[in-house]
Design a protein around this motif. Structure first.
Motif, mmCIF file in Angstrom:
data_model
loop_
_atom_site.group_PDB
_atom_site.id
_atom_site.type_symbol
_atom_site.label_atom_id
_atom_site.label_comp_id
_atom_site.label_asym_id
_atom_site.label_seq_id
_atom_site.Cartn_x
_atom_site.Cartn_y
_atom_site.Cartn_z
ATOM 1 N N GLY A 148 0.805 -1.213 0.000
ATOM 2 C CA GLY A 148 0.000 0.000 0.000
ATOM 3 C C GLY A 148 0.839 1.264 0.000
ATOM 4 N N PHE A 149 1.894 1.283 0.803
ATOM 5 C CA PHE A 149 2.749 2.464 0.877
ATOM 6 C C PHE A 149 3.376 2.767 -0.481
ATOM 7 N N TYR A 150 3.968 1.766 -1.099
ATOM 8 C CA TYR A 150 4.676 2.002 -2.357
ATOM 9 C C TYR A 150 3.731 2.281 -3.531
ATOM 10 N N THR A 151 2.521 1.731 -3.495
ATOM 11 C CA THR A 151 1.583 2.019 -4.586
ATOM 12 C C THR A 151 0.826 3.318 -4.340
ATOM 13 N N GLU A 152 0.352 3.532 -3.127
ATOM 14 C CA GLU A 152 -0.460 4.717 -2.843
ATOM 15 C C GLU A 152 0.377 5.968 -2.619
ATOM 16 N N MET A 153 1.479 5.854 -1.872
ATOM 17 C CA MET A 153 2.271 7.040 -1.543
ATOM 18 C C MET A 153 3.220 7.413 -2.682
ATOM 19 N N LEU A 154 3.864 6.410 -3.292
ATOM 20 C CA LEU A 154 4.833 6.707 -4.345
ATOM 21 C C LEU A 154 4.276 6.516 -5.748
ATOM 22 N N GLY A 155 3.133 5.855 -5.862
ATOM 23 C CA GLY A 155 2.519 5.698 -7.175
ATOM 24 C C GLY A 155 3.089 4.589 -8.031
ATOM 25 N N LEU A 156 3.814 3.634 -7.418
ATOM 26 C CA LEU A 156 4.319 2.508 -8.200
ATOM 27 C C LEU A 156 3.156 1.613 -8.621
ATOM 28 N N THR A 157 3.331 0.918 -9.732
ATOM 29 C CA THR A 157 2.326 0.008 -10.267
ATOM 30 C C THR A 157 2.724 -1.427 -9.948
ATOM 31 N N VAL A 158 1.783 -2.193 -9.427
ATOM 32 C CA VAL A 158 2.033 -3.621 -9.223
ATOM 33 C C VAL A 158 1.983 -4.286 -10.591
ATOM 34 N N VAL B 200 5.676 -9.245 -4.168
ATOM 35 C CA VAL B 200 5.031 -8.240 -5.016
ATOM 36 C C VAL B 200 6.105 -7.571 -5.861
ATOM 37 N N PHE B 201 5.843 -7.457 -7.172
ATOM 38 C CA PHE B 201 6.739 -6.795 -8.114
ATOM 39 C C PHE B 201 6.102 -5.467 -8.505
ATOM 40 N N MET B 202 6.876 -4.372 -8.464
ATOM 41 C CA MET B 202 6.348 -3.046 -8.757
ATOM 42 C C MET B 202 7.287 -2.266 -9.666
ATOM 43 N N SER B 203 6.694 -1.326 -10.423
ATOM 44 C CA SER B 203 7.490 -0.516 -11.331
ATOM 45 C C SER B 203 6.895 0.879 -11.456
ATOM 46 N N GLU C 286 5.694 -0.131 -18.592
ATOM 47 C CA GLU C 286 5.782 -0.359 -20.029
ATOM 48 C C GLU C 286 7.228 -0.541 -20.490
ATOM 49 N N GLU C 287 8.178 -0.102 -19.660
ATOM 50 C CA GLU C 287 9.596 -0.220 -20.002
ATOM 51 C C GLU C 287 10.331 -1.245 -19.142
ATOM 52 N N GLU C 288 9.958 -1.346 -17.864
ATOM 53 C CA GLU C 288 10.677 -2.195 -16.909
ATOM 54 C C GLU C 288 9.647 -2.953 -16.077
ATOM 55 N N HIS C 289 9.669 -4.279 -16.171
ATOM 56 C CA HIS C 289 8.674 -5.084 -15.459
ATOM 57 C C HIS C 289 8.649 -4.779 -13.977
ATOM 58 N N HIS C 290 9.824 -4.721 -13.346
ATOM 59 C CA HIS C 290 9.858 -4.358 -11.929
ATOM 60 C C HIS C 290 11.165 -3.650 -11.597
ATOM 61 N N GLU C 291 11.005 -2.643 -10.734
ATOM 62 C CA GLU C 291 12.136 -1.892 -10.218
ATOM 63 C C GLU C 291 12.284 -2.100 -8.718
ATOM 64 N N LEU C 292 11.189 -2.529 -8.101
ATOM 65 C CA LEU C 292 11.198 -2.832 -6.672
ATOM 66 C C LEU C 292 10.429 -4.121 -6.447
ATOM 67 N N VAL C 293 11.021 -4.992 -5.650
ATOM 68 C CA VAL C 293 10.378 -6.239 -5.243
ATOM 69 C C VAL C 293 10.301 -6.219 -3.724
ATOM 70 N N ILE C 294 9.137 -6.558 -3.192
ATOM 71 C CA ILE C 294 9.026 -6.743 -1.746
ATOM 72 C C ILE C 294 8.574 -8.179 -1.516
ATOM 73 N N ALA C 295 9.189 -8.809 -0.518
ATOM 74 C CA ALA C 295 8.883 -10.209 -0.244
ATOM 75 C C ALA C 295 8.805 -10.431 1.260
ATOM 76 N N TRP D 232 11.223 7.705 5.456
ATOM 77 C CA TRP D 232 11.195 6.325 5.938
ATOM 78 C C TRP D 232 9.917 5.631 5.475
ATOM 79 N N ASP D 233 10.061 4.416 4.971
ATOM 80 C CA ASP D 233 8.866 3.643 4.643
ATOM 81 C C ASP D 233 8.305 3.050 5.936
ATOM 82 N N PRO D 234 7.171 2.350 5.892
ATOM 83 C CA PRO D 234 6.556 1.865 7.131
ATOM 84 C C PRO D 234 7.416 0.914 7.958
ATOM 85 N N GLU D 235 8.439 0.291 7.368
ATOM 86 C CA GLU D 235 9.295 -0.625 8.122
ATOM 87 C C GLU D 235 10.676 -0.052 8.382
#
Length: 178
Positions: free
Chosen positions: A21-31, A41-44, A48-57, A111-114
């Protein structure tokens, strides 16, 4: 065969839903992909150019006061976009460590939530020897932000001022610069 760019970064997390939620809602990344059963979760920012730039596990085992990540930085397109993030973070109560000029970039460290240190920044077309880091007041007009940054660059002097040091959120005591 030189490296072209950083492809992506990954974080072990405790609360996958909160971090998603933080990375999609606050920063606007797309899952771009996710597997809730496997806890990943893979996010970018540029799906359209890069499948994922951030992975959270799911799987973080270190206590929150353990520093695992020095920083993860996301580039924005304009100073106006950076100022929008400044306002968004204020409105949402995101804990900001420092808002700075690096001479060749303006950034917001937060700081992110963690407790991972994240930065959003915009490149500035100047060649400035690093490290250069001075507090920048983003609670002013675009013109005043640019003028203040130019003034600090022209002043010279101490080139690595860190407000409150480098430390995790809500930690007491002196910080260290790393």
């Amino acid at each position: 065969m030189p490296i072209q760019e950083l492809g992506h970064a990954g974080l072990w997390v405790e609360d996958l839903d909160a971090m998603r939620g933080f990375y999609t809602e606050m920063l606007g990344l797309t899952v771009t992909d996710e597997d809730p059963e496997k806890g990943i979760v893979f996010m970018s920012a540029r799906p359209e150019e890069e499948h994922h730039e951030l992975v959270i596990a799911r799987g973080r085992t270190a206590p929150r006061d353990v520093k695992l990540v020095q920083q993860i930085s996301f580039r924005v397109d304009t100073v106006e976009s950076l100022l929008e993030f400044h306002r968004r973070f204020q409105d949402a109560g995101v804990e900001v460590q420092q808002e700075v000029t690096h001479g060749n970039a303006f950034g917001i460290y937060f700081w992110d939530p963690e407790g991972n240190r994240i930065e959003v920044y915009v490149r500035i077309p100047k060649d400035v020897r690093q490290p250069f880091r001075k507090d920048l007041n983003l609670d002013q007009s675009l013109e005043d932000v640019l003028a203040e940054a130019d003034r600090m660059l022209a002043e010279g002097g101490e080139t690595y001022g860190v407000a409150g040091g480098i430390r995790g959120p809500a930690q007491a005591g002196p910080g260290t610069v790393g």
